[in-house]
Design a protein around this motif. Structure first.
Motif, PDB file in Angstrom:
ATOM      1  N   ARG A 123     -53.273 -31.203  23.663  1.00 17.97           N
ATOM      2  CA  ARG A 123     -52.421 -30.095  23.236  1.00 17.97           C
ATOM      3  C   ARG A 123     -51.954 -30.319  21.807  1.00 17.97           C
ATOM      4  O   ARG A 123     -51.933 -29.399  20.999  1.00 17.97           O
TER       5      ARG A 123
ATOM      6  N   LYS B 246     -42.675 -24.957  34.790  1.00 19.14           N
ATOM      7  CA  LYS B 246     -42.875 -26.411  34.760  1.00 19.14           C
ATOM      8  C   LYS B 246     -41.536 -27.128  34.850  1.00 19.14           C
ATOM      9  O   LYS B 246     -41.398 -28.130  35.530  1.00 19.14           O
TER      10      LYS B 246
ATOM     11  N   PRO C 299     -50.685 -37.253  31.957  1.00 19.25           N
ATOM     12  CA  PRO C 299     -49.848 -36.519  31.007  1.00 19.25           C
ATOM     13  C   PRO C 299     -50.131 -36.904  29.561  1.00 19.25           C
ATOM     14  O   PRO C 299     -50.081 -36.067  28.662  1.00 19.25           O
TER      15      PRO C 299
ATOM     16  N   GLN D  30     -41.836 -41.420  34.848  1.00 18.40           N
ATOM     17  CA  GLN D  30     -42.467 -41.736  36.137  1.00 18.40           C
ATOM     18  C   GLN D  30     -41.752 -42.870  36.849  1.00 18.40           C
ATOM     19  O   GLN D  30     -41.675 -42.883  38.073  1.00 18.40           O
TER      20      GLN D  30
ATOM     21  N   ILE E 114     -53.425 -35.176  28.411  1.00 14.77           N
ATOM     22  CA  ILE E 114     -53.230 -33.729  28.273  1.00 14.77           C
ATOM     23  C   ILE E 114     -52.383 -33.408  27.051  1.00 14.77           C
ATOM     24  O   ILE E 114     -52.703 -32.514  26.271  1.00 14.77           O
TER      25      ILE E 114
ATOM     26  N   LEU F  89     -45.498 -34.188  34.679  1.00 12.03           N
ATOM     27  CA  LEU F  89     -46.456 -33.536  35.566  1.00 12.03           C
ATOM     28  C   LEU F  89     -47.852 -34.123  35.410  1.00 12.03           C
ATOM     29  O   LEU F  89     -48.340 -34.296  34.303  1.00 12.03           O
TER      30      LEU F  89
ATOM     31  N   ASP G  60     -43.665 -31.978  30.485  1.00 15.42           N
ATOM     32  CA  ASP G  60     -45.030 -32.456  30.216  1.00 15.42           C
ATOM     33  C   ASP G  60     -45.142 -33.970  30.313  1.00 15.42           C
ATOM     34  O   ASP G  60     -46.239 -34.503  30.410  1.00 15.42           O
TER      35      ASP G  60
ATOM     36  N   PHE H  31     -50.216 -27.631  35.534  1.00 14.44           N
ATOM     37  CA  PHE H  31     -50.534 -27.398  34.117  1.00 14.44           C
ATOM     38  C   PHE H  31     -50.767 -25.939  33.798  1.00 14.44           C
ATOM     39  O   PHE H  31     -50.762 -25.542  32.652  1.00 14.44           O
TER      40      PHE H  31
ATOM     41  N   ARG I  34     -39.111 -41.665  38.835  1.00 15.14           N
ATOM     42  CA  ARG I  34     -39.522 -41.059  40.099  1.00 15.14           C
ATOM     43  C   ARG I  34     -40.063 -42.137  41.045  1.00 15.14           C
ATOM     44  O   ARG I  34     -40.822 -41.845  41.961  1.00 15.14           O
TER      45      ARG I  34
END
Lengths: 249, 271
Positions: free
Chosen positions: A196, B141, A189, A164, A192, B89, B86, B134, A167
């Motif tokens: 996962r 992606k 992220p 990040q 998430i 995003l 991942d 996602f 960016r």
């Protein structure tokens, strides 16, 4: 993020590493209790000093001091938030300072003792000792995995921050509120990918037949030795001495 | 122009992830950095936008020492796209994802809209504009992550493993996007394990091994050197391997040249 690193176990062969986790647990509980019970800054400082030989014997001084440096922010935070309200309401600056110092020292001691414990205790041994303490395996494993994934998570957070920042995200920019908002592109992220990963781990465990048999046996069983007896007695002994010192102060 | 001079970097584990690296990249070059896992490729490219600062030596990007500026300033010039989308995003829609960097750099709204539009078309993402990133597939992606950096038009583009999880059609597309950008005068650096991709599309290759650069030069000369390929544990391009196994006089990674070489060899045997 360095704070997490300070609790990450690295293999070692010192006495502190070889002692049974259950003995170290006794030490952990005793010194945590003392730290929470004591209110005098001097007594808390003595506890803190008692960690130094432990750190030396365990050869963990660099990582332990990292943990202290990493928690410096929290210590300052705790000091300020204890000092300001107490001073404001009581009007006695000296008493306020004393109690704020005691609070900060208390935190410092807790960080230290947990750091000593986790830096010298392998996660496998810890799980095994929990099982031998009759804690159900599922809980022991959950605890172990939570610990196990802390460094992974901190590494992942670093990757995300790098991405990040590339960016153009500036974490330190803006006022208090916008600084917190700056963390959103990092936290989303991170959360998430944690979910996962949890699913992946569950799948991997199931494909290796986790929970297939009701009764588990262990390849290695932890045994308490003479060293453990010595260590536990020394821990109890020094705890009693500290207790007496606290009364006398 | 990028100048890397004697850069050494260690993560504090006693091993030098970079060990005295010298590298010069001229404007509008297209080059690949290859090497075994842990060779120091990613560590090296993290120096290009100042995420890491050299512990010894220095990195000069467009005349600026990376030690004397911030990542946010360098990021405008150097667009770095990481391996794992991942890690990037987070936005509600692909469109918002693409405008993230543009907003960070403080571009005016009309300009942001224009660039997002360009990126959506260039990376074939127009249909996904309002989708959550996602819900996309791995390859999609990856394209969003590429687009989200390329949309702010950095002068130097650095891609870490851009071909992983891409089928051959997407790889060819990526190659043509890169060639296009390169033709417009952009410097493009690709970090990769995909040696066939390098052999097919990238003119210059830098080979790293254990924190050092062990070879640097035109792709067709470097990838046929057996010693370099072995030292860096790279699986050589299939054509190079074929050349070696057939004992060709002039090994190559170019299909036409190999065919010609084999033809001549067969003719010689017939006589």
């Amino acid at each position: 993020m360095k704070v997490f690193k300070a609790f990450e176990y690295r293999r070692g062969s010192t006495i502190l590493h070889r002692i049974d986790p259950r003995s170290k647990l006794v030490y952990l509980i005793l010194f945590t209790s003392l730290t929470v019970y004591f209110t005098k800054p001097l007594a808390l400082l003595i506890i803190f000093l008692s960690f130094l030989p432990m750190v030396h014997v365990g050869k963990i001084s660099t990582r332990w001091s990292q943990s202290l440096r990493g928690s410096l922010f929290f210590i300052v935070f705790i000091f300020v938030f204890n000092f300001v309200p107490t001073a404001y309401y009581s009007g006695n600056l000296f008493d306020a300072a004393i109690s704020a110092i005691a609070m900060s020292l208390r935190f410092l001691n807790l960080i230290s003792v947990f750091s000593i414990f986790f830096l010298t205790t392998s996660p496998e041994d810890l799980t095994q000792s929990m099982v031998q303490l009759k804690i159900p395996y599922d809980y022991a494993l959950t605890f172990n995995m939570a610990m196990r994934f802390v460094p992974t998570l901190s590494r992942e957070a670093q990757y995300i921050m790098d991405a990040q920042r590339s960016r153009g995200l500036e974490m330190e920019r803006g006022n208090f509120v916008s600084r917190i908002r700056n963390y959103i592109p990092v936290l989303i992220p991170l959360i998430i990918s944690s979910f996962r990963r949890a699913e992946l781990v569950a799948d991997a465990m199931e494909s290796r037949a986790f929970g297939a048999s009701k009764k588990r046996t262990s390849l290695y069983v932890l045994k308490m030795g003479r060293g453990d007896l010595l260590f536990v007695s020394a821990a109890i002994g020094s705890a009693l001495v500290l207790f007496a010192v606290n009364l006398l102060l | 122009m990028i100048r890397i001079e004697g850069v050494t970097y260690s993560y504090g584990d006693g091993i030098n992830a970079l060990d005295g690296v010298d590298l010069e990249v001229k404007d509008s070059e297209l080059l690949a950095i290859v090497g075994e896992n842990g060779a120091g490729k990613t560590t090296l490219v993290k120096h290009l936008n100042g995420l890491l600062k050299p512990q010894r030596g220095r990195v000069i990007v467009e005349g600026v020492d990376t030690k004397e500026t911030t990542v946010a300033t360098l990021a405008k010039k150097v667009g770095l796209v990481f391996q794992n989308p991942d890690h990037m995003l987070f936005a509600e829609t692909v469109e918002k994802e693409l405008s993230f960097a543009l907003t960070n750099f403080g571009l005016p709204p009309e300009e942001i809209a224009k660039r997002v539009e360009w990126a959506l078309i260039e990376f074939k993402l127009s249909n996904y504009r309002d989708r959550s990133p996602f819900t996309l597939s791995g390859g999609e992606k990856k394209r969003v992550s590429l687009a989200s950096v390329l949309c702010y038009d950095p002068q130097i583009i650095v891609l870490d493993e851009p071909t992983t999880g891409q089928d051959s059609l997407q790889k060819t597309r990526l190659a043509s996007t890169l060639a296009n950008l390169n033709r417009q005068g952009k410097t493009v650096i690709v970090v990769t394990h995909d040696i066939e991709f390098v052999a097919d599309f990238i003119p210059r290759v830098v080979v790293m091994s254990r924190g050092k650069i062990i070879a640097d030069g035109p792709t067709e000369e470097i990838l046929i050197r057996k010693d370099v390929m072995e030292a860096s544990s790279i699986l050589p391009p299939q054509l190079a391997e074929l050349s070696w196994k057939m004992g060709l006089n002039s090994p190559s990674i170019n299909t036409d040249m190999i065919v010609e070489e084999i033809r001549q060899m067969l003719r010689g045997e017939q006589k």
